[in-house]
Enzyme design. Structure first.
Site, PDB file in Angstrom:
ATOM      1  CG  HIS A 185      30.299  39.692  40.094  1.00  0.00           C
ATOM      2  ND1 HIS A 185      31.491  40.151  40.637  1.00  0.00           N
ATOM      3  CD2 HIS A 185      30.415  38.331  40.035  1.00  0.00           C
ATOM      4  CE1 HIS A 185      32.274  39.113  40.885  1.00  0.00           C
ATOM      5  NE2 HIS A 185      31.652  38.004  40.533  1.00  0.00           N
ATOM      6  CB  CYS A 220      33.763  43.759  45.742  1.00  0.00           C
ATOM      7  SG  CYS A 220      32.915  44.124  44.220  1.00  0.00           S
TER       8      CYS A 220
HETATM    9  N1  GLY Z   1      39.054  41.358  40.265  1.00  0.00           N
HETATM   10  C1  GLY Z   1      37.923  40.789  40.837  1.00  0.00           C
HETATM   11  C2  GLY Z   1      37.437  39.605  40.111  1.00  0.00           C
HETATM   12  O1  GLY Z   1      37.601  39.524  38.914  1.00  0.00           O
HETATM   13  O2  GLY Z   1      36.905  38.706  40.703  1.00  0.00           O
END
Ligand code: GLY
Length: 253
Positions: free
Chosen positions: A161, A248
């Protein structure tokens, strides 16, 4: 100032989630303790916490940030970019409905995850990744522009991300690591470069008077501290094993 945070307890099946790391399986009990410490830190920052029950259908669902983009004007429910996570957003939406009259949606064929969205004052940066596609970015841009925010996209190469490698901590200070270092798109910011071996810690979060940073990354901690920020360190070892960072684990608004 943030007033609220949504978090979701760690699923017992957490270790069945998606990961690209080779750091071993996470320890559920340790993850629960680390999650609890994270919540305590958010409370210390002055936030009221909405703590959702774990959802065993979704091993990755403790990473709530991916399900929504929120700001003072609008909440946008994302369309998660991987099948095993689709549906995580439903419980989050129920909480957000208590706070937002206007909820918007990213729709197929657009996909978008909150981890790919970085807000720097009134400017949004959207990471184009394996989870966020151009159509998702286009839809988000159209929504945010209605509320007078600007948007730009950044093509990611290796990062899962965008916020894997960049964090805005206010006062024009941007923490940047890996493939995002030297990206001219950030040239107006004061760049705090993260050393390669401390790259994981780039995902830190500014929450009111504090910056939360992953524990045991001394050089980045000192760099942030030298800028005058108060720091709270959180042990993130078990979440790191599942590609998760500090941002997150909560939705802050
Ligand atoms: N483990 C978090 C994701 O891959 O979205």
């Amino acid at each position: 100032m943030f007033k609220h945070a949504i978090v979701r307890n760690v699923a017992r099946k957490f270790q069945d989630g998606i990961t690209s790391c080779n750091l071993g399986k996470p320890d559920y009990n340790k993850a629960v303790i680390q999650h609890s410490d994270y919540i305590k830190a958010l409370k210390k920052c002055g936030l009221r916490i909405f703590q959702l029950n774990a959802d065993e259908k979704f091993p990755d669902s403790t990473f709530v940030e991916d399900t929504t983009i929120v700001n003072k004007d609008v909440a946008i429910i994302t369309n998660l970019g991987v099948t095993s996570r689709k549906g995580e957003e439903l419980e989050i939406k129920k909480v957000l409905e208590r706070f937002y009259d206007n909820i918007e949606y990213i729709k197929n064929p657009g996909t978008l995850e909150g981890g790919d969205i970085l807000k720097v004052e009134n400017q949004y940066y959207i990471g184009l990744s394996k989870r966020t596609n151009k159509e998702g970015a286009k839809q988000l841009t159209e929504i945010l522009e209605k509320y007078d925010y600007s948007c730009s996209t950044i093509q990611l190469v290796n990062f899962l991300h965008l916020k894997t490698g960049v964090a805005y901590i206010g006062d024009n200070n941007l923490i940047v690591s890996g493939e995002l270092i030297d990206n001219p798109i950030f040239k107006k910011c004061n760049i705090i470069r993260v050393d390669y071996d401390e790259g994981y810690a780039a995902n830190c979060i500014r929450v009111n008077k504090y910056v939360l940073i992953a524990k045991d990354f001394k050089r980045l901690k000192n760099s942030i501290s030298n800028l005058g920020y108060k720091i709270l360190e959180i042990d993130m070892s078990e979440f790191r094993k599942m590609d998760g960072g500090l941002s997150c684990l909560s939705i802050r608004f």
